[in-house]
Design an enzyme around this catalytic site. Structure first.
Site, PDB file in Angstrom:
ATOM      1  N   SER A 263       0.913  -1.366   0.138  1.00 37.35           N
ATOM      2  CA  SER A 263      -0.144   0.099  -0.140  1.00 37.35           C
ATOM      3  C   SER A 263       0.844   1.312   0.177  1.00 37.35           C
ATOM      4  O   SER A 263       1.639   1.510  -1.045  1.00 37.35           O
ATOM      5  CB  SER A 263      -0.852   0.031   1.049  1.00 37.35           C
ATOM      6  N   ASP A 333      -9.734  -4.624  -5.970  1.00 33.36           N
ATOM      7  CA  ASP A 333      -9.385  -3.746  -5.038  1.00 33.36           C
ATOM      8  C   ASP A 333     -10.397  -2.485  -5.019  1.00 33.36           C
ATOM      9  O   ASP A 333     -10.308  -1.801  -6.014  1.00 33.36           O
ATOM     10  CB  ASP A 333      -7.910  -3.320  -5.093  1.00 33.36           C
ATOM     11  N   HIS A 366      -7.864  -5.137  -1.320  1.00 34.31           N
ATOM     12  CA  HIS A 366      -6.719  -4.423  -0.639  1.00 34.31           C
ATOM     13  C   HIS A 366      -6.256  -5.394   0.567  1.00 34.31           C
ATOM     14  O   HIS A 366      -7.035  -6.196   1.073  1.00 34.31           O
ATOM     15  CB  HIS A 366      -7.212  -3.104  -0.243  1.00 34.31           C
TER      16      HIS A 366
END
Length: 405
Positions: A263, A333, A366
């Protein structure tokens, strides 16, 4: 029906439905989809076990009467039916990873670089495999989805690498193999530049690579609001310098460092890899070598993170000589949509002379690296293949790789 049972089963059922069909827009619903489905999507067996255990307990206590039986039956049937669907979708990561590696490195890359295995997946080390039969660590996937155990891995914690207290601390993970000259993997946590800590993200990756003989480093870095983009990147550079300076005492090879991140950490790993030796990000240590052999980004955000004259996106720093790059992102995601990663990969490929591998994982959300899961085990195998190729003298065979000098 007891409220506790309704809440427990309701969360799992909603998470399961959102894992199958996430809400993408508006943005707040996409974020909620990610939050509620993250566990079930990566570990559907854990969700199934939780619902079954809660239902058996409620039955044993005599809590079901009339319509409650139908509600409980519907919840159980929904999760039971969805579990194999989610598992089969996760297994499709194998084809996606293989296809991405073949496209990015060339169909012959396995012969040139070998392919390894991490944590019982695939072959071993850098030895070329006899085939591509993956041996997934099913015991961990089914029984221990949270990668808490460090069996076979020793962690040396909270070593200082810079002047900023606990935000400049790192952990070193090393397996039983203490052979000298081990490659180094540095991982940077996620958290939107405001939160997060070392050793929370990608634990399965750190432990798996360490068991395969790597020296793995997980590092904290300064966060907002007390720090800004420039500070983040400076901290990452300090970690690279620390890894080189202390390589010998940990049996590592200072010439082979791979930067990875999740991330926000992916943004920083790639930016630091693209700006090796840039004095703007190395105040007080301008002459230090901060080059790396490759960079890996997991479900990263690669856009600009701050307004102002200083470019704060890794795309702003791409040049023909950037190191080999692997970007892995989930096609489901809803927090950082996959189109963002696709555009970034296209921007890098338009400039870089080296290979860029883009893995789009079917069904992944995610934060897919928080569990021992089917999908992440397969991806770790692919990351081992990629890093084996990076370390191989035959790597120039890959498409886009610079010709030998």
């Amino acid at each position: 029906m007891p409220i506790g049972y309704l809440a427990t089963v309701g969360v799992v059922v909603v998470g399961t439905l959102l894992a199958l069909a996430p809400l993408r827009r508006p943005r707040p619903l996409g974020t909620l989809s990610w939050f509620l489905s993250a566990v079930v999507n990566e570990s559907p067996f854990a969700g199934l076990s939780w619902v079954l255990a809660a239902t058996v307990l409620a039955c044993a206590q005599g809590d079901f009467h009339g319509p409650a039986v139908l509600a409980a039956s519907g919840a159980v049937c929904t999760v039971v039916a969805a579990t194999p669907v989610l598992a089969r979708r996760a297994l499709r990561a194998g084809a996606a990873v293989d296809r991405a590696l073949d496209e990015g490195l060339g169909p012959g890359f396995r012969a040139a670089g070998g392919v390894g295995a991490v944590d019982g997946v695939g072959g071993t080390g850098d030895r070329p495999p006899a085939g591509r039969v993956r041996r997934l660590p099913w015991a961990r996937i089914l029984l221990a989805p949270l990668p808490l155990s460090r069996r076979g891995v020793r962690r040396t914690a909270n070593l200082p690498y810079g002047p900023h207290g606990r935000r400049n601390r790192l952990d070193v993970h090393r397996g039983r193999d203490r052979s000298p000259g081990a490659p180094i993997l540095i991982h940077l946590h996620g958290g939107g530049f405001r939160t997060g800590r070392k050793s929370f993200y990608a634990r399965a990756l750190l432990h798996g690579f360490a068991r395969q003989g790597w020296v793995c480093i997980s590092a904290n870095y300064r966060l907002r609001p007390g720090a800004a983009f420039h500070d983040f990147v400076v901290d990452v550079k300090r970690v690279v310098v620390w890894a080189r300076e202390h390589a010998a005492e940990h049996g590592a090879d200072p010439a082979c460092i791979v930067l990875a991140g999740s991330s926000a950490g992916a943004h920083l790993a790639v930016t630091a890899a693209f700006t090796a030796g840039d004095p703007a990000f190395q105040p007080g240590f301008e002459d230090e070598d901060t080059s790396v052999a490759a960079a890996i980004g997991l479900y990263g955000y690669y856009g600009r993170i701050e307004p102002g004259p200083q470019p704060s996106s890794p795309a702003d720093h791409v040049h023909p000589g950037v190191p080999p790059l692997l970007i892995a992102h989930g096609d489901q995601d809803t927090f950082v949509p996959p189109g963002h990663a696709r555009r970034f990969v296209a921007d890098v490929r338009a400039v870089s002379a080296g290979p860029v591998v883009h893995v789009e994982l079917p069904g992944a959300q995610h934060s897919f690296d928080l569990f021992h899961s089917i999908r992440f085990a397969i991806l770790i195998d692919g990351l081992q293949a990629f890093t084996a190729w990076v370390r191989s003298p035959g790597r120039a065979a890959g498409p886009g790789a610079p010709p030998p000098t």
